[in-house]
Design a protein around this motif. Structure first.
Motif, PDB file in Angstrom:
ATOM      1  N   LYS A  30       0.876  -1.010   0.151  1.00 50.14           N
ATOM      2  CA  LYS A  30       0.041  -0.071   0.100  1.00 50.14           C
ATOM      3  C   LYS A  30       0.819   1.206   0.004  1.00 50.14           C
ATOM      4  N   THR A  32       1.220   5.584   0.641  1.00 45.86           N
ATOM      5  CA  THR A  32       0.603   6.607   1.486  1.00 45.86           C
ATOM      6  C   THR A  32       1.695   7.714   1.436  1.00 45.86           C
ATOM      7  N   TRP A  34       3.472  10.759   3.289  1.00 42.65           N
ATOM      8  CA  TRP A  34       3.947  10.741   4.645  1.00 42.65           C
ATOM      9  C   TRP A  34       4.592  12.173   4.858  1.00 42.65           C
ATOM     10  N   MET A  37       8.888  11.693   7.829  1.00 42.12           N
ATOM     11  CA  MET A  37       9.742  10.669   7.025  1.00 42.12           C
ATOM     12  C   MET A  37      11.157  10.385   8.103  1.00 42.12           C
ATOM     13  N   VAL A  44      15.047  -1.006   7.765  1.00 42.75           N
ATOM     14  CA  VAL A  44      13.680  -2.104   7.522  1.00 42.75           C
ATOM     15  C   VAL A  44      13.369  -2.003   6.314  1.00 42.75           C
TER      16      VAL A  44
ATOM     17  N   SER B  97       4.273  19.377   4.217  1.00 44.72           N
ATOM     18  CA  SER B  97       4.032  18.309   5.167  1.00 44.72           C
ATOM     19  C   SER B  97       2.862  18.470   5.953  1.00 44.72           C
ATOM     20  N   TYR B 100      -0.711  16.806   4.960  1.00 45.18           N
ATOM     21  CA  TYR B 100      -0.894  15.369   5.150  1.00 45.18           C
ATOM     22  C   TYR B 100      -2.401  15.327   5.895  1.00 45.18           C
ATOM     23  N   TRP B 232       4.005  -1.236   3.365  1.00 43.97           N
ATOM     24  CA  TRP B 232       3.420   0.237   3.097  1.00 43.97           C
ATOM     25  C   TRP B 232       4.808   0.916   2.342  1.00 43.97           C
ATOM     26  N   CYS B 233       4.411   1.691   1.598  1.00 42.25           N
ATOM     27  CA  CYS B 233       5.501   2.404   0.824  1.00 42.25           C
ATOM     28  C   CYS B 233       5.231   3.836   1.399  1.00 42.25           C
ATOM     29  N   PHE B 234       5.880   4.652   1.946  1.00 44.21           N
ATOM     30  CA  PHE B 234       5.621   5.908   2.453  1.00 44.21           C
ATOM     31  C   PHE B 234       6.402   7.096   1.470  1.00 44.21           C
ATOM     32  N   GLU B 235       5.658   7.860   0.924  1.00 50.65           N
ATOM     33  CA  GLU B 235       6.180   8.883   0.037  1.00 50.65           C
ATOM     34  C   GLU B 235       6.215  10.084   0.663  1.00 50.65           C
ATOM     35  N   GLY B 236       7.481  10.527   0.867  1.00 51.16           N
ATOM     36  CA  GLY B 236       7.611  11.878   1.708  1.00 51.16           C
ATOM     37  C   GLY B 236       6.966  13.096   1.221  1.00 51.16           C
ATOM     38  N   LEU B 237       6.310  13.901   1.734  1.00 51.32           N
ATOM     39  CA  LEU B 237       5.754  15.086   1.384  1.00 51.32           C
ATOM     40  C   LEU B 237       6.598  16.182   1.265  1.00 51.32           C
ATOM     41  N   GLU B 240      11.197  13.841   0.481  1.00 52.93           N
ATOM     42  CA  GLU B 240      12.222  12.864   0.796  1.00 52.93           C
ATOM     43  C   GLU B 240      12.199  11.527   0.120  1.00 52.93           C
ATOM     44  N   GLU B 241      13.105  10.732  -0.037  1.00 53.57           N
ATOM     45  CA  GLU B 241      13.055   9.590  -0.866  1.00 53.57           C
ATOM     46  C   GLU B 241      11.894   8.380  -0.181  1.00 53.57           C
ATOM     47  N   PRO B 242      11.170   7.822  -1.084  1.00 50.80           N
ATOM     48  CA  PRO B 242      10.063   6.969  -0.731  1.00 50.80           C
ATOM     49  C   PRO B 242      10.849   5.843   0.357  1.00 50.80           C
ATOM     50  N   LEU B 243      10.097   5.227   1.042  1.00 53.35           N
ATOM     51  CA  LEU B 243      10.472   3.990   1.706  1.00 53.35           C
ATOM     52  C   LEU B 243       9.202   2.693   1.679  1.00 53.35           C
ATOM     53  N   THR B 244       9.760   1.681   1.285  1.00 52.59           N
ATOM     54  CA  THR B 244       8.924   0.567   1.174  1.00 52.59           C
ATOM     55  C   THR B 244       9.267  -0.154   2.300  1.00 52.59           C
ATOM     56  N   THR B 245       8.427  -0.680   3.225  1.00 51.37           N
ATOM     57  CA  THR B 245       8.944  -1.183   4.269  1.00 51.37           C
ATOM     58  C   THR B 245       7.613  -2.001   5.049  1.00 51.37           C
TER      59      THR B 245
END
Lengths: 728, 305
Positions: A30, A32, A34, A37, A44, B97, B100, B232-237, B240-245
């Motif tokens: 999924k 979102t 964010w 950050m 992880v 930010s 959100y 989840w993939c967090f996409e920085g507003l 920032e670089e997105p993070l899938t975790t």
């Protein structure tokens, strides 16, 4: 490959579910936006489009472990040659049928066939793995299942085997395959082996029916079948009969018994001593000079009766390889006195001739213990019948319904009735009052008199072939010409009832002259002829007195005097309801068996089903009451211990696909050859558990590593922006 | 403390969103608060004595000048500079930010309602209110004025602004501090998602210039609780670089870091005598403001002279 519990394999389908869930979930990432950050742990990281190799490995370990465990529970088995690289154990289920008929005791105590059969069972048990299902049945008589589907334990099996012994019963060969098949189907095993250990008696196997062959072939469909013969030689002597030939069983008299000894062997046996014992005391002994091979010889044994009451009589031989059939037993109820009442309805000499035959003395004298009275038929109502053992009705014209009832009760109480036809007999009245109903007094309905003379005007003789009835025994010893002197001119045409039994018949036509049926505890004999000389010359020949006295002896006896065969039921019957609700039977080995008294038709009966031992049982109406002995003998047909030869046996088993093992070595080799299956459930179980162990160790190490790598030092003010370090 | 406040949950942010009209929203919030009773909470505190007035029932006893009573046998209260001259300046963070939203109302919209409500409250007191909107720089500066039209201006400015990522709040605070000529009551409405030291330095500058500073730290409930599970993939507003975790694996660490940072800010504000309140954008505005005023009252009653 086969499975013992194939339905359990369906559980293996459940393994697909976690795999499916794992695959579906792994691809569903999924998204979102964010803002915070800087607080996310970039260590992880998950590749969204690929399954992690380690998780995949863990998933595989779990799935395989589960599959192995399910397969183990489903109990897989293989045949030799198929997937031989997969380890397994040769497992099977075992049914052992051991012939326990008394012929197996032939050979002496230590070398008997049964002892050798037990050795074969030991050989078989050496090939049984602990835990394999085992059943053991002693075949013979009612058959005894000693062990049913037990997980094999060598010590316990040995203990049970030590207590096994042969029984004084015969073997019903036709029933054996069915019993063995029942036990085989009762156990769960990939491979089943049925062993039948027997002395292959000729008399059973030569007469084996097509049904037996089919049943054996059918058994083969369920299991591997092994026949283990333990034959022996045929030498065997047996006392096959002991019969009362003549004499009235009264205190102070001597009765003549006849013992028959048969030689079942192939060689003649000389000087066979037959001992007669009364209440265990030897009172007579006779030696038979020679008994030919396959032949029988008789000896007369004279038994004096010094005391009244039930008396145990045995005839025995010794020095035989099979002791079980060396004894024959009878029981005699010796009476203080015998009383006969002759009711004379004739106008002629019938009554007198009957009296003479009963007394069997020229002067017709009586003694105080043997009373024979004659009364006219019209005085019958005034007679007290309580002390009379036998009533003889000679040419009695009619009876009243009350008299019929009285006579019926008299017979039911264990007494006897002898009925003679005659000119005065009114058949229609007799038929109406006594020969009809469910329990008629007479064994036949009466018809008109019939002329039985030949064209030359001579009477017809008796048929010399007589049934094996005790009243006929003395007649068999008569010379044939003397026997055939008895001629019959007139008889009444009768229609026997279904319960009657013809004892004497006319030669040629087979028309009954003497009929018998039992009524309650007593018996009724019916002559379809008269004692009058106008009807026949019976009274003028030795036949009549021998017959009459034998009839009186028979009728004066009690039901217990009839010897039984092992397996027969023993019964006590009462006319009226007894005080005690249970009867007691003491067995020859000293065991006491209580049996309830039940009502059956117009009587009360206590029935002991299946007498298992040979010897004297004692029947008592209650625990406190005095007992009445009952003789139980073995079935002498089992005494023919001749075994089939090996070639005869193979011929007999042709087409049945049964393996014959003639020796211990043969047996061991046959087992090795046929034991082709391998069970692998243990191996699968171990493999499954090992995989689970590996999975848990692996997963545990992974968890610890993840915890170590995901922990970060707590920042003083704000966490530094984390570098996106790749996962290893 | 919150158990002593009246239940005013009906001013749910999503409900207010439906009202549309910012002035109406502000009025609804403020009227619902019984602003009159909080009139004094938005006043600042100052040690500079201005003049006396006769004691009226309801005045705090601590403000009574006992020396005057001793001389005159009459009660007079002291009034200080801040009670007579009151400017309120709202600093509103409109960076990316703040866009959100875990629900229907973003942090920015919630901040807008807060700003409008506060402006309304100040204007009702016949004081002045100004506004500054910033992201990567100060986008708009409205000097304090005492007319209701500022609320409309707030609304218009926020409609026009396109949020961009910001690098540092402190610089904007410094810049705004230079713009404010007189001592004011400064309300900072921001998520403060930046370096804590940097933020505290900016707040210190405002305090150094003599302003009374209040921080309404506006945060989304998801930022506060991090309820994510699964991949989840967090996409920085803020670019920032997105993070899938695996969210459940990082939750514990996230909350530890996040709460540490909050604590740092809270302690820093306390040390700098800056009023600090964490605002959860899922809560009704009136509840948030009630709690804020209540705490402020407690601080003022127990605090400084």
């Amino acid at each position: 490959m086969t499975f013992l519990n194939p339905l359990l394999l369906l559980a293996g389908l459940g393994v697909a579910l976690p795999i499916l869930a794992h695959l579906l979930n792994r691809h569903r990432v999924k998204y979102t936006p964010w803002a915070a950050m800087q607080f996310l742990n970039r260590n992880v990281r998950v590749r969204s489009r690929q399954l992690r190799l380690r998780d995949l490995l863990l998933l595989c370990l779990r799935c395989f472990a589960l599959l192995f465990l399910i397969a183990a529970l489903a109990r897989p088995a293989w045949r030799d040659g198929i997937a031989s690289w997969i380890p397994g154990e040769p497992r099977a289920g075992f049914v052992i049928g051991l012939d326990a008929s008394f012929s197996m005791e032939h050979g002496g105590e230590d070398a008997s066939r049964f002892r050798r059969a037990l050795v074969q069972v030991e050989v078989i048990s050496e090939h049984i793995q602990p835990g394999d299902p085992v059943s053991l049945i002693l075949l013979g008589g009612e058959d005894e299942v000693v062990i049913r589907n037990m997980a094999f334990d060598r010590e316990r099996f040995r203990d049970i085997l030590q207590k096994a012994k042969a029984a004084p019963v015969g073997l019903d060969l036709d029933r054996v395959p069915k019993r063995l098949k029942e036990l085989a189907e009762d156990m769960e095993a990939h491979q089943k082996e049925v062993y039948f250990i027997t002395d292959v008696q000729s008399r059973d196997w030569r007469q084996s029916s097509a049904r037996f062959q089919e049943a054996l072939a059918d058994l083969r469909n369920s299991a591997e079948v092994f026949l283990v013969p333990v034959p022996g030689d045929s030498a065997n002597l047996a006392v096959t009969d002991l019969d009362l030939i003549s004499g009235v069983l009264r205190k102070g008299t001597i009765a003549r018994y006849q013992a028959t000894v048969k030689n079942y062997g192939t060689d003649p046996v000389a000087n066979v001593e037959v001992q007669c014992r009364v209440e265990g005391v030897q009172i007579d002994s006779k030696t038979i000079p020679l008994v030919t091979a396959g032949g029988s010889e008789t000896v007369s044994l004279f038994v004096p009766f010094h005391n009244a009451g039930p008396t145990r009589i045995t005839a025995e031989i010794t020095g035989d390889l099979l002791p079980t059939d060396n004894v024959r037993r009878v029981m005699a109820v010796v009476r203080d006195r015998v009383s006969v009442l002759c009711v004379d309805g004739s106008d002629g000499d019938a009554g007198r001739l009957i009296m003479a035959a009963l007394l069997a003395r020229g002067d017709g004298a009586q003694d105080e213990d043997y009373v024979v009275r004659s009364v006219p038929w019209l005085s019958l109502p005034t007679q007290k019948l309580d002390d009379v053992d036998v009533i003889v009705l000679a040419d009695v014209p009619v009876v009243t319904p009350e008299q019929v009832e009285q006579l019926s009760r008299h017979v039911r109480q264990g007494n006897g009735l002898v009925w003679f036809a005659g000119e005065n007999v009114k058949a229609s009245v007799w038929n109406e009052r006594s020969a009809s109903g469910t329990n008629p007094l007479l064994p036949a309905t009466l018809g008109p008199p019939v002329d039985t003379s030949t064209t030359q005007g001579a009477g017809r003789p008796l048929d010399p072939s007589m049934p094996d009835h005790s009243v006929c025994h003395p007649l068999r010893s008569l010379p044939e010409d003397l026997f055939s002197e008895t001629r019959f001119l007139i008889r009444m045409d009768v229609t026997p009832t279904p319960s009657s039994f013809p004892i004497l018949s006319l030669a040629g036509s087979g028309a009954p002259i003497l009929l018998e049926h039992s009524l309650g505890r007593g018996h009724v004999f019916m002559f379809t002829t008269s004692a009058e000389t106008s009807w026949n010359n019976m009274a003028l020949t030795p036949v009549f007195p021998m017959l009459m006295q034998q009839i009186v002896t028979y009728l004066a006896g009690r039901e217990f005097e009839q010897p039984r065969v092992v397996g027969d039921s023993l019964s006590l019957s009462y006319v009226e309801q007894p005080d005690a609700s249970d009867a007691v039977f003491d067995t020859p080995s000293g065991e006491t068996i209580t049996v309830p008294v039940q009502k059956h038709r117009n009587q009360f009966v206590a029935l002991l089903e299946n007498s298992r031992e040979a010897g004297f049982y004692v029947a008592r109406v209650s625990v406190q009451a005095p007992g009445m002995p009952v003789a139980v003998n073995v079935d002498h047909r089992e005494s023919d211990v001749t075994s089939l030869t090996a070639s005869e046996l193979m011929t007999n088993l042709e087409g049945t696909d049964v393996t014959v093992a003639n020796s211990e070595a043969d047996l061991a080799a046959a087992i090795e050859t046929t034991r082709t299956g391998r069970s692998s459930w243990r191996q699968f179980m171990i493999a499954g558990l090992v995989l689970l162990l590996i999975e848990s160790l692996f997963a545990d190490r992974l968890r610890k590593r993840k915890r170590a790598s995901s922990k970060q030092p707590a920042p003083a003010h704000m966490p530094e922006a984390l570098a996106g370090a790749q996962d290893a | 403390m919150s158990e002593q406040l009246p239940q005013t949950d009906y001013l749910d942010p999503e409900v207010l969103q439906k009202l549309g009209d910012l002035e109406l929203i502000a009025r609804e919030v403020v009227e619902g608060l019984r602003v009159g009773s909080h009139r004094s909470q938005l006043r600042g505190f100052s040690t500079e004595f201005a003049h006396h007035r006769q004691y009226a029932p309801g005045d705090a006893l601590r403000t009574i000048d006992w020396r005057v009573f001793g001389r005159t046998d009459r009660y007079y209260t002291k009034l200080y500079e801040a009670e007579t001259n009151f400017d309120c300046h709202v600093l509103l963070d409109a960076s990316s930010s703040m866009n959100y939203a875990s629900g229907k109302v973003s942090k920015l919209e919630y901040a807008k309602y807060l700003a409008a409500s506060l402006a309304y409250m100040v204007l009702k007191q016949r004081d002045s209110v100004g506004l500054s909107i910033f992201d990567s720089e100060v986008r708009e500066y409205l000097p304090p004025r005492s007319t209701m039209s500022i609320i409309l201006q707030i609304d218009q400015l926020l409609r026009d602004i396109k949020p961009v990522p910001r690098s540092s709040i402190a610089k904007q605070l410094h810049d705004i501090a230079l713009l404010m000529k007189r001592r004011s009551f400064v309300v900072v409405i921001s998520d403060l998602l930046s370096d804590a030291d940097d933020i505290l330095a900016g707040l210190d500058h405002l305090r150094f210039d003599g302003h009374n500073v209040v921080v309404l730290h506006t945060l989304d409930p998801y930022e506060l609780e991090f309820p994510f599970k699964g991949a989840w993939c967090f996409e920085g507003l803020e670019e920032e670089e997105p993070l899938t975790t695996q969210a459940d694996r990082i939750r514990e660490d996230y909350l530890a870091n996040f709460n540490t940072w909050l604590e740092t800010l809270r302690n820093g504000c306390m040390a700098s005598q800056v009023d600090y309140t964490t605002v959860d954008t899922s809560l009704p505005l009136d509840k948030v403001l009630s709690e804020f005023f209540f705490e402020r009252q407690a601080t003022m009653n127990g605090g400084r002279s």
